[in-house]
Design a protein around this motif. Structure first.
Motif, short mmCIF file in Angstrom:
data_model
loop_
_atom_site.label_atom_id
_atom_site.label_comp_id
_atom_site.label_asym_id
_atom_site.label_seq_id
_atom_site.Cartn_x
_atom_site.Cartn_y
_atom_site.Cartn_z
N TYR A 264 0.86 -1.18 0.04
CA TYR A 264 0.06 0.06 -0.05
C TYR A 264 0.76 1.06 -0.01
O TYR A 264 0.60 2.42 -0.60
N GLU A 265 2.18 1.25 0.70
CA GLU A 265 2.67 2.49 0.86
C GLU A 265 3.40 2.61 -0.54
O GLU A 265 3.61 3.86 -0.95
N LEU A 266 3.85 1.57 -1.36
CA LEU A 266 4.50 1.69 -2.60
C LEU A 266 3.21 2.42 -3.37
O LEU A 266 3.81 3.29 -4.48
N LEU A 298 -2.90 -7.52 -2.91
CA LEU A 298 -3.58 -6.46 -3.93
C LEU A 298 -4.87 -6.83 -3.63
O LEU A 298 -5.89 -5.69 -3.42
N ASP A 299 -5.38 -8.05 -3.36
CA ASP A 299 -6.66 -8.32 -3.22
C ASP A 299 -7.31 -7.88 -1.77
O ASP A 299 -8.25 -7.42 -1.90
N ARG A 300 -6.34 -7.97 -1.10
CA ARG A 300 -6.65 -7.57 0.42
C ARG A 300 -6.79 -6.08 0.51
O ARG A 300 -7.99 -5.43 0.86
N GLY A 305 -11.16 -1.35 0.10
CA GLY A 305 -11.58 -0.21 -0.57
C GLY A 305 -10.40 0.83 -0.59
O GLY A 305 -10.68 1.84 -0.76
N VAL A 306 -9.08 0.43 -0.37
CA VAL A 306 -8.09 1.53 -0.35
C VAL A 306 -7.38 1.49 -1.68
O VAL A 306 -6.49 2.70 -1.88
N PHE A 319 -4.04 2.08 -8.36
CA PHE A 319 -3.88 3.56 -7.74
C PHE A 319 -4.73 3.45 -6.57
O PHE A 319 -5.41 2.61 -6.14
N THR A 320 -4.37 4.41 -5.62
CA THR A 320 -5.06 4.41 -4.25
C THR A 320 -6.42 4.91 -4.76
O THR A 320 -6.83 5.64 -5.77
N ALA A 321 -7.63 4.27 -4.05
CA ALA A 321 -9.00 4.83 -4.09
C ALA A 321 -9.31 6.15 -3.64
O ALA A 321 -8.68 6.69 -2.75
#
Ligand SMILES: [Zn+2]
Length: 321
Positions: A264-266, A298-300, A305-306, A319-321
């Motif tokens: 997520y940070e990446l 990525l599925d998690r 929803g992020v 991309f971030t949501a």
């Protein structure tokens, strides 16, 4: 109470070996069968010999899940020993008609993999995939219907004087049953609980065969459920037995959480392509299990929803949501 003997068999895949578990008693029962190769057959014969047995002495083979390293040789043993082969209701179709089941799975597996990569990499991915499938089919023999018995994945299984509780544990495979002995805490964990984190393989969802299952979400639930069992000793599908089940579970869950966060940070920092994220996380060590793990992380994130996907230049970018 009958002892459980581990017989380690070679596999042609990355894990190198897979376990079959022997339970001697009035009945001679083997849990999981290894792959259908002469090397595997020789290792089984040697393991049985140490226990004063031959393949012909086997009365029953019990299969944990529909993966080739666990059931590829079942038919060969069944035919030679005139043994019954026990599979759960979720493995039955895979046992009888693996080719048909594979073609359903392949419709999702290859397109899923390809969707994450720049089309210039398609040939490479396809070749890797074709090679792997060729190997799977080479060492997997279908089981004849009249040799099969079906146990319920959430039922019970009596083996000699032990009544095993069947514990359905999806995640690594949606057809995976494990076996718990509430009397002494023995746990035959298949590939739910190993010393290394199992991968949530890509397969069709059980509710809708045209959709991909997000196995990692089920795997996390399975880990959580597993913590409620008073496990004393684990008999895993691969490698040696161990006793610190809860430590192993907690460590693996922690690691998955860490990796998901890293991912997520990446993405937050602007990385949008799967291969770039993969190369940072795994330092360019290209391999299928790691790729499948990353799809899981990525599925998690998508499930939380992020993150979101957008198709650009013919493949999915993140991309971030
Ligand atoms: Zn396995």
């Amino acid at each position: 109470m009958s002892e459980i003997q581990r017989i380690e068999l070679p596999t042609i895949f990355g894990m190198k070996t897979v376990n079959a578990y022997l339970q001697k008693g009035d009945e001679v029962v083997l849990i999981d069968s290894g792959e259908n190769t002469d090397e595997s057959y020789a290792a089984l014969t040697a393991g049985l010999k140490e226990n004063g047995l031959t393949v012909a002495d086997i009365d029953r083979v019990v299969i944990t899940h529909a993966h080739v390293d666990h059931m590829g040789m079942a038919q060969r043993i069944g035919a030679e020993a005139n043994a019954r082969i026990w599979v759960s209701e979720l493995v039955k179709d895979w046992a009888i008609k693996p080719d048909e089941m594979w073609s359903t799975r392949e419709k999702l597996m290859l397109p899923t993999l390809l969707s994450y990569f720049d089309p210039t990499l398609s040939d490479l991915i396809k070749q890797g995939y074709v090679d792997m499938m060729g190997n799977v089919k080479k060492v997997w023999q279908p089981i004849s219907k009249d040799q099969l018995e079906v146990y319920q994945s959430d039922g019970q299984l009596d083996i000699n004087d032990t009544r095993w509780q069947c514990v359905y544990m999806p995640g690594h495979s949606s057809s995976q049953t494990t076996f718990f002995n509430p009397i002494n805490g023995d746990y035959i964990s298949a590939d739910m609980l190993l010393r290394i984190t199992p991968t949530p393989v890509i397969e069709p969802s059980r509710d809708d065969m045209t959709k991909r299952n997000k196995g990692i979400l089920e795997m996390m639930n399975s880990y959580e459920r597993l913590l409620r069992f008073d496990i004393k000793k684990v008999y895993p599908g691969h490698y040696e037995t161990f006793e610190n089940a809860h430590d192993v579970i907690n460590k693996q869950v922690r690691r998955i959480d860490e990796r998901t966060k890293q991912c997520y940070e990446l993405i937050k920092s602007g990385q949008s392509s799967f291969i770039d994220i993969f190369n940072i996380l795994y330092e360019g060590r290209f391999n299928m299990p790691a790729m499948i793990m990353l799809i899981g992380y990525l599925d998690r994130l998508e499930n939380a929803g992020v993150i979101m996907y957008k198709e650009r230049d013919g493949f999915l970018q993140i991309f971030t949501a």
